[in-house]
Scaffold this active site. Structure first.
Site, short mmCIF file in Angstrom:
data_model
loop_
_atom_site.label_atom_id
_atom_site.label_comp_id
_atom_site.label_asym_id
_atom_site.label_seq_id
_atom_site.Cartn_x
_atom_site.Cartn_y
_atom_site.Cartn_z
CD GLU A 174 -8.76 -36.57 20.23
OE1 GLU A 174 -8.79 -37.73 19.80
OE2 GLU A 174 -9.81 -35.92 20.53
CE LYS B 237 -10.06 -41.30 20.62
NZ LYS B 237 -10.49 -40.20 19.71
CB CYS C 65 -11.36 -37.66 22.73
SG CYS C 65 -12.74 -36.63 22.15
#
Length: 250
Positions: free
Chosen positions: A38, A103, A137
């Site tokens: 990330e 995300k 994540c």
């Protein structure tokens, strides 16, 4: 399919040095798919106006590597578009096909939700006969969003997941593999970031039964994704047929 992840000690806010470091680490490595962490070009940074790509720097770097290696590359980077900042995961194929995922679950504990704009869709990419769900994540903590509707074979998680909570990272990766009858490759960064958070080596690839199928050599993690093995396992244990039927409001 041969997959290689790079456990990268990301240099804080220094794209040029991170690009150079990645090229050096992967110079003599061959694979079908390479995975980077990330925000691989900057670190997990909330100074979005300072570090975000405005000229597709990170994407162009991935395209360059993909062409040179004749392999797919994926990883996330901070990006500015139309006045918004996104934590955007790219999946670049050597034929120049590009997929991107913004995300969805922003890490409110660090204020990411105050700086970046969340994505509004799931993204699945097919490459060399394997369907990959792209995740970043904090998405890992939300199993409903990653529920396998028999529409993917593997999940790719790229992360900056600190050592303080690494136990949750490792247990949840394995859980996502088991409950979704899928390969799960979780690629975390290493080292210390600009906020003095430490990241221990904790990247893994799990098979659909929760077994570790990766091996590590230095800063590299290797895994072979065998679709025939996965199909045999799914045919024998048809748990997905009994899944709950629901839809997600995005």
């Amino acid at each position: 399919m041969k997959v290689v992840g790079l456990n990268l000690d990301i240099i804080w806010k220094n794209k040029a040095e991170n690009f150079k470091h990645i090229e050096n680490e992967l110079q003599h490595i061959e694979a079908d798919l390479f995975i980077l962490p990330e925000m691989f070009s900057t670190g997990f940074c909330m100074d979005a106006a300072e570090v975000s790509d405005r000229n597709e720097e990170s994407l162009e770097f991935l395209k360059k590597l993909s062409k040179a290696k004749n392999a797919a590359f994926c990883g996330s980077a901070p990006v500015e578009q139309d006045g918004h900042f996104y934590n955007r995961m790219f999946f670049v194929q050597p034929n120049e096909d590009l997929s991107s995922y913004n995300k969805r679950h922003l890490f409110s504990f660090s204020g990411e939700d105050k700086v970046y704009t969340p994505g509004n869709e799931r993204v699945i990419v097919e490459y060399k006969g394997i369907r990959f769900l792209l995740q970043v994540c904090y998405d890992l903590r939300f199993p409903v969003f990653a529920r396998n509707n028999d529409d993917y074979d593997a999940i790719l998680y790229v992360a900056n997941w600190p050592e303080k909570r690494v136990g949750a990272w490792e247990h949840l990766l394995k859980a996502r593999a088991i409950e979704n009858l899928a390969f799960v490759f979780g690629l975390n960064r290493i080292g210390t970031d600009g906020n003095n958070l430490f990241y221990q080596e904790s990247s893994h690839c799990f098979f659909a039964d929760g077994a570790e199928i990766s091996r590590k050599d230095g800063n590299l993690i290797f895994a072979d994704l065998d679709m025939n093995e996965l199909k045999d396992f799914r045919n024998h244990f048809q748990f997905l047929n009994d899944r709950d039927d629901f839809s997600i409001q995005l």
